[in-house]
Design an enzyme around this catalytic site. Structure first.
Site, PDB file in Angstrom:
ATOM      1  N   HIS A  53       1.851   4.624  -3.006  1.00  0.00           N
ATOM      2  CA  HIS A  53       1.943   5.959  -2.879  1.00  0.00           C
ATOM      3  C   HIS A  53       3.185   6.658  -3.675  1.00  0.00           C
ATOM      4  O   HIS A  53       2.860   7.707  -4.397  1.00  0.00           O
ATOM      5  CB  HIS A  53       1.657   6.489  -1.570  1.00  0.00           C
ATOM      6  CG  HIS A  53       0.526   6.341  -0.974  1.00  0.00           C
ATOM      7  ND1 HIS A  53      -0.736   6.930  -1.570  1.00  0.00           N
ATOM      8  CD2 HIS A  53       0.197   5.806   0.375  1.00  0.00           C
ATOM      9  CE1 HIS A  53      -1.672   6.730  -0.694  1.00  0.00           C
ATOM     10  NE2 HIS A  53      -1.122   5.940   0.444  1.00  0.00           N
ATOM     11  N   GLU A 111      -6.019   7.004  -1.139  1.00  0.00           N
ATOM     12  CA  GLU A 111      -5.872   5.875  -0.154  1.00  0.00           C
ATOM     13  C   GLU A 111      -6.674   4.603  -0.576  1.00  0.00           C
ATOM     14  O   GLU A 111      -6.225   3.577  -0.518  1.00  0.00           O
ATOM     15  CB  GLU A 111      -6.487   6.315   1.449  1.00  0.00           C
ATOM     16  CG  GLU A 111      -5.607   7.284   2.010  1.00  0.00           C
ATOM     17  CD  GLU A 111      -4.298   6.889   2.074  1.00  0.00           C
ATOM     18  OE1 GLU A 111      -3.844   5.517   2.619  1.00  0.00           O
ATOM     19  OE2 GLU A 111      -3.462   7.934   2.301  1.00  0.00           O
ATOM     20  N   HIS A 122       0.936  -1.130   0.128  1.00  0.00           N
ATOM     21  CA  HIS A 122      -0.055  -0.022  -0.085  1.00  0.00           C
ATOM     22  C   HIS A 122       0.793   1.261  -0.095  1.00  0.00           C
ATOM     23  O   HIS A 122       0.481   2.175  -0.770  1.00  0.00           O
ATOM     24  CB  HIS A 122      -0.915   0.015   1.141  1.00  0.00           C
ATOM     25  CG  HIS A 122      -1.604   1.409   1.493  1.00  0.00           C
ATOM     26  ND1 HIS A 122      -2.899   1.534   1.225  1.00  0.00           N
ATOM     27  CD2 HIS A 122      -1.382   2.480   2.246  1.00  0.00           C
ATOM     28  CE1 HIS A 122      -3.228   2.805   1.558  1.00  0.00           C
ATOM     29  NE2 HIS A 122      -2.185   3.452   2.091  1.00  0.00           N
ATOM     30  N   GLU A 123       1.656   1.421   0.930  1.00  0.00           N
ATOM     31  CA  GLU A 123       2.645   2.460   1.006  1.00  0.00           C
ATOM     32  C   GLU A 123       3.614   2.631  -0.360  1.00  0.00           C
ATOM     33  O   GLU A 123       3.843   3.904  -0.707  1.00  0.00           O
ATOM     34  CB  GLU A 123       3.699   2.601   2.298  1.00  0.00           C
ATOM     35  CG  GLU A 123       2.790   2.530   3.274  1.00  0.00           C
ATOM     36  CD  GLU A 123       2.160   3.704   3.537  1.00  0.00           C
ATOM     37  OE1 GLU A 123       2.459   4.775   3.132  1.00  0.00           O
ATOM     38  OE2 GLU A 123       0.996   3.822   4.336  1.00  0.00           O
TER      39      GLU A 123
END
Length: 328
Positions: A156, A230, A152-153
């Site tokens: 970004h 997100e 997930h990170e």
């Protein structure tokens, strides 16, 4: 197989994010028109306020973009770690970066019991991935769950979210500074105005009003854009690992862990909310009118919304028969 080695785009979310950016651009165009009109009729003092706000706002956005990694690490009290110091963590990141075909970020660990993680940096070559000690050692995440959080990170970073959010925030920064500068000008300069300064006496309150309205609209649009990003990171991370159930389980465990953190500690961490995997707040499930306003101002979607999206992805991948929340 090629689609499994890249962060997959989400056309629906992309359309919504593009529409939000368009609305921000429209507000920017209207605001610039107002500013030009005000400056045309303004006394030198009012024009100076606008110029100073633009210079300071642009400068702060530039610093935030190019030094976001250093600023975030300093705010979190984190330190970079080598593969020898954190071999398991580096191993997971190495694998994810190979799957995503992206540069490996620097790795850092932040002290504290709060289970969280963040990634920042203007691009993949100047990025850092930071996890807290709470996430690594106290959250009881499995390796697959930790991999889901890190995927997930890294999404970004791959999608240059820091750049996108910095550009989106520029208007709000300038508008907020204009409100402050005009307010201080009224306090410290209002009593000294003579007849020739009548225009400024009227224009400065007008600047404050216009800037306050633009700031409020921009703030809400930026929060909406942040929530979309997100959701996009959740989706991209789940598709990269092909294991959305692990990310669901990680979200649930992190929310439970957050509820055990003292409120004072969470408040200290709030300045980094825009970066975190989950916001530094007590995460609860369920809806209702009481939560609608807090969701509107939140940088992250609700836990229910994130789990709903990931559960849908799990069904699309044909992963049935698993407990979607990692709970028994």
């Amino acid at each position: 197989m090629a689609t499994h080695t890249r962060y997959a785009p989400d056309r629906g979310l992309t359309v919504r994010m593009t529409a939000t950016m368009f609305l921000l651009g429209l507000v920017f165009v209207v605001f610039v028109g107002l500013v030009i009109g005000i400056m045309t009729a303004a006394h030198a003092s009012a024009a100076a306020i606008i110029l100073v706000a633009v210079v300071f706002g642009g400068g702060s956005a530039f610093i935030s973009l190019f030094y976001s990694d250093k600023i975030a690490l300093a705010a979190a009290g984190a330190r970079e770690v080598s593969p020898k110091e954190a071999p398991d963590l580096h191993g997971i990141v190495d694998r994810l970066c190979a799957l995503a075909d992206m540069d490996k970020p620097r790795i850092a660990i932040a002290p504290g019991s709060m289970p969280n993680a963040f990634a920042t940096g203007r691009n993949s070559k100047n990025s850092v991935l930071c996890v807290t000690e709470g996430l690594l050692y106290h959250s009881q995440l499995t390796q697959e769950e930790l991999e889901g959080v890190l995927a997930h990170e890294l999404s970004h970073v791959a999608h240059k979210d820091v750049q996108v959010m910095t550009y989106a925030s520029l208007l709000a920064i300038v508008a907020g500074l204009l409100v402050r500068f005009a307010f201080y000008s009224e306090i410290f300069g209002g009593g000294r105005r003579g007849g020739n300064d009548g225009n400024a006496a009227l224009l400065i309150p007008l600047i404050m009003l216009a800037s306050a309205v633009v700031y409020a609209i921009s703030f809400l649009l930026i929060r909406l854009l942040s929530r979309y990003r997100e959701l996009a990171a959740d989706r991209s991370g789940a598709l990269l690992t092909q294991n959305p159930s692990a990310l669901i389980s990680a979200l649930t465990k992190v929310s439970q862990g957050m509820n055990r953190i003292p409120t004072e500690d969470l408040r200290k961490a709030e300045p980094l909310n825009a970066f975190y995997f989950a916001p530094a707040m007590k995460l609860t499930r369920g809806g209702g009118g009481g939560r609608s306003l807090s969701v509107l101002f939140s940088t992250h979607p609700s836990l229910d919304k994130r789990i709903e999206q990931l559960s849908k992805i799990q069904r699309e991948l044909g992963q049935v028969g698993q407990d979607p929340r990692g709970l028994r």
